[in-house]
Design a protein around this motif. Structure first.
Motif, short mmCIF file in Angstrom:
data_model
loop_
_atom_site.label_atom_id
_atom_site.label_comp_id
_atom_site.label_asym_id
_atom_site.label_seq_id
_atom_site.Cartn_x
_atom_site.Cartn_y
_atom_site.Cartn_z
N MET A 71 0.86 -1.19 0.00
CA MET A 71 0.00 0.00 0.00
C MET A 71 0.89 1.24 0.00
N ALA A 72 0.54 2.22 -0.81
CA ALA A 72 1.35 3.43 -0.92
C ALA A 72 0.46 4.60 -1.30
N THR A 73 0.94 5.81 -1.03
CA THR A 73 0.30 7.04 -1.48
C THR A 73 1.02 7.51 -2.74
N VAL A 74 0.25 7.78 -3.80
CA VAL A 74 0.80 8.23 -5.07
C VAL A 74 0.28 9.63 -5.35
N TRP A 75 1.17 10.47 -5.88
CA TRP A 75 0.78 11.84 -6.22
C TRP A 75 0.65 11.98 -7.73
N HIS A 76 -0.57 12.32 -8.19
CA HIS A 76 -0.83 12.66 -9.58
C HIS A 76 -1.15 14.16 -9.62
N ASP A 77 -0.36 14.95 -10.33
CA ASP A 77 -0.56 16.40 -10.29
C ASP A 77 -1.48 16.91 -11.39
N SER A 78 -2.03 16.04 -12.21
CA SER A 78 -2.82 16.49 -13.36
C SER A 78 -4.32 16.47 -13.07
N VAL A 79 -4.76 17.29 -12.10
CA VAL A 79 -6.17 17.40 -11.75
C VAL A 79 -6.77 18.59 -12.49
N VAL A 80 -7.73 18.34 -13.37
CA VAL A 80 -8.36 19.40 -14.16
C VAL A 80 -9.34 20.18 -13.28
N THR A 81 -9.24 21.51 -13.29
CA THR A 81 -10.16 22.33 -12.51
C THR A 81 -10.91 23.36 -13.36
N SER A 82 -10.59 23.45 -14.64
CA SER A 82 -11.26 24.45 -15.48
C SER A 82 -12.60 23.96 -16.03
N THR A 83 -12.94 22.71 -15.79
CA THR A 83 -14.23 22.20 -16.23
C THR A 83 -15.26 22.17 -15.11
N SER A 84 -14.83 22.54 -13.91
CA SER A 84 -15.74 22.56 -12.78
C SER A 84 -16.59 23.81 -12.81
N GLY A 85 -17.74 23.75 -12.17
CA GLY A 85 -18.60 24.92 -12.05
C GLY A 85 -18.36 25.67 -10.76
N ASN A 86 -17.17 25.47 -10.16
CA ASN A 86 -16.91 26.04 -8.85
C ASN A 86 -15.63 26.87 -8.82
N LEU A 87 -15.54 27.72 -7.82
CA LEU A 87 -14.31 28.41 -7.44
C LEU A 87 -13.94 27.96 -6.03
N LEU A 88 -12.65 27.99 -5.73
CA LEU A 88 -12.17 27.54 -4.43
C LEU A 88 -11.13 28.53 -3.93
N VAL A 89 -11.26 28.95 -2.66
CA VAL A 89 -10.30 29.90 -2.11
C VAL A 89 -10.15 29.65 -0.62
N GLY A 90 -8.93 29.81 -0.11
CA GLY A 90 -8.69 29.68 1.33
C GLY A 90 -7.37 28.98 1.62
N ARG A 96 -1.77 16.25 8.45
CA ARG A 96 -1.25 15.12 7.68
C ARG A 96 -0.82 15.50 6.26
N LEU A 97 -1.56 16.38 5.62
CA LEU A 97 -1.31 16.68 4.21
C LEU A 97 -0.50 17.95 4.00
N GLY A 98 -0.33 18.77 5.03
CA GLY A 98 0.44 20.00 4.89
C GLY A 98 -0.46 21.22 4.79
N THR A 99 0.14 22.36 4.45
CA THR A 99 -0.61 23.61 4.30
C THR A 99 -1.21 23.66 2.90
N ILE A 100 -2.54 23.63 2.84
CA ILE A 100 -3.26 23.58 1.57
C ILE A 100 -3.77 24.99 1.26
N THR A 101 -3.42 25.48 0.07
CA THR A 101 -3.82 26.83 -0.34
C THR A 101 -4.58 26.76 -1.66
N ALA A 102 -5.70 27.44 -1.73
CA ALA A 102 -6.51 27.47 -2.95
C ALA A 102 -6.70 28.90 -3.41
#
Length: 458
Positions: A71-90, A96-102
């Motif tokens: 079992m392992a954690t894998v990082w895929h950096d190719s997450v598409v966000t321009s097709t979403s109907g949302n904005l994210l900020v904060g 566990r995951l670190g400082t997350i900035t949007a």
């Protein structure tokens, strides 16, 4: 090395494997009942388990629960966000995951030409955002949404990912009360931010000159806006919708000198803007995931306290491998995997109301280099959805969350040598959303991964 080999005699049965031989009808029935007892002995009623599949006459049946699972954690950096109907900020500091900035980048547009009269007088410019009920982080802390002017234009035909960013002015456009910190409570469904008068006056003057008649002209004058958190924020990620009803908009208020009491309103809506996306980054410094620095890199749970992670917006996925499946062929060439599943328990205390686990996971075949392949499922039903469930932990007896991943077809294909045994990738069913979950690893003392596999040699 394999955890077990084929027994030299019928009496030698390796640990973790229960074997049956072809017998008379009465004994076969008794043996099936014993197998069922062995299969569920560690899982009292109501616990995390799956019922034993039916056995058949003239077959040797085996139940295996000691095959190694990696079992392992894998990082895929190719997450598409321009097709979403949302904005994210904060910004939120996840232990566990670190400082997350949007941050969010978006254009505004118009439904019809804006041609104000030459004598109209500017009053104010207000950005109206429409947060939904989703929050990620700590909503008891104060935070600020800052608005900046975008310098680099958004490209209409381009796909934008969570790692993309564009240049914007350092100056904060918020004015007065709209620059004050607030708490992102779930009841907050409208956020009104008054912006700099200079920008509002610029839009009015440009409109009076007849140069705001199309969306292209609007974007030529105003490339777009950017939402960012304040530099010291540590609260929550706030999600807003690109409302199709036009309620999310940059609103310009003016009046006529002859009727100063009547407001004239022009909506430059986000829905009429041709492009938007959000950027999500994680600073993993000081966390167990700090060594995860390259896309497609895998970090074994031995290095992360026997925890594996999934987060849609951050591109964190969990990889599962069963390396010794091929050794089952020591039992013969006509093996049938009747049932196989992996139960994955959520690490207690890692999920809360505002740190929700994904409501469902999707499994994909993994490439040798951790590339995401085809979704696991069928040609008729499509990708298999693996729902989040609640149950009783078989180890602690406490209520816990879990996912049950059926791997029968995968194991059969590997044993039949029609599929390379490169493992599976578990991905959030909402890949653009920062829902995350921590799953117990195979060597965790509690809430650990569980594999159950039942097969027949016919």
């Amino acid at each position: 090395m394999p955890m077990w080999t084929k027994p030299p005699t019928r009496a030698a049965t390796p640990p973790g494997r229960k074997k049956t031989e072809p017998l008379g009808p009465l004994l076969r029935l008794l043996l099936a009942l014993l197998l069922a007892t062995a299969f569920t002995a560690c899982d009292p009623a109501g616990n995390i388990t799956v019922a034993l599949p039916p056995t058949s006459a003239g077959s040797s049946g085996y139940y295996v629960d000691t095959l190694t699972v990696r079992m392992a954690t894998v990082w895929h950096d190719s997450v598409v966000t321009s097709t979403s109907g949302n904005l994210l900020v904060g910004r939120y500091r996840d232990p566990r995951l670190g400082t997350i900035t949007a941050r969010s980048y978006f254009q505004v547009g118009i439904g019809a030409a804006y041609v104000p009269s030459s004598d109209e007088v500017f009053d104010s410019l207000v950005l109206v955002l429409k947060p939904d009920g989703y929050r990620y982080g700590d909503t008891t802390h104060l935070q600020t949404v800052e608005v900046h002017r975008l310098r680099d234009p958004l490209e209409t035909a381009k796909t934008y990912y969570a790692f993309n960013q564009l240049g914007y002015d350092a100056a904060v456009l918020n004015q007065g009360a709209s620059a004050r910190p607030f708490r992102a409570q779930s009841s907050l469904r409208t956020l009104r931010l008054r912006l700099a008068d200079a920008l509002g006056q610029e839009l009015l003057t440009t409109g009076q000159a007849g140069r705001l008649t199309t969306g292209a002209e609007v974007n030529d004058r105003l490339a777009g806006l950017v939402l960012t958190p304040a530099a010291t924020d540590d609260a929550a990620l706030l999600r807003s919708q690109i409302s199709s009803d036009g309620s999310a908009a940059l609103i310009l208020y003016t009046h006529s000198p002859s009727d100063p009491g009547t407001a004239l309103v022009e909506n430059f809506t986000l829905a009429n803007g041709t492009k938007h996306f959000y950027q999500v980054t994680a600073d993993r410094t000081g966390t167990l995931l700090a060594p995860l620095t390259a896309s497609l890199q895998a970090l074994d749970v031995a290095q992360t306290a026997q925890e594996a992670y999934i987060d849609g917006a951050l591109g964190l996925q969990t990889k599962l491998e069963i390396p010794y499946l091929a050794t089952l062929r020591t039992f013969g060439s006509r093996l049938t995997i009747v049932q196989a599943y992996v139960a994955l328990e959520v690490v207690p205390g890692t999920d809360t109301r505002y740190l929700p686990p994904p409501s469902a996971l999707t499994a994909y075949l993994s490439g040798r280099g951790n590339q995401q392949g085809l979704a696991v499922g069928s040609s008729t039903s499509g990708a298999l959805s693996i729902p989040f469930q609640s149950g009783t932990s078989t180890l602690t007896g406490l209520e816990t969350g879990f996912y049950t991943l059926p791997v029968t077809d995968y194991c059969q294909a590997v044993v039949s040598r029609t599929l390379d045994n490169n493992g599976l990738l578990l991905v959030s069913g909402a890949p653009g959303s920062p829902e995350r979950v921590a799953l117990g690893g195979p060597r965790r003392a509690e809430n650990r991964l569980k594999l159950a596999l039942y097969f027949l040699n016919q």
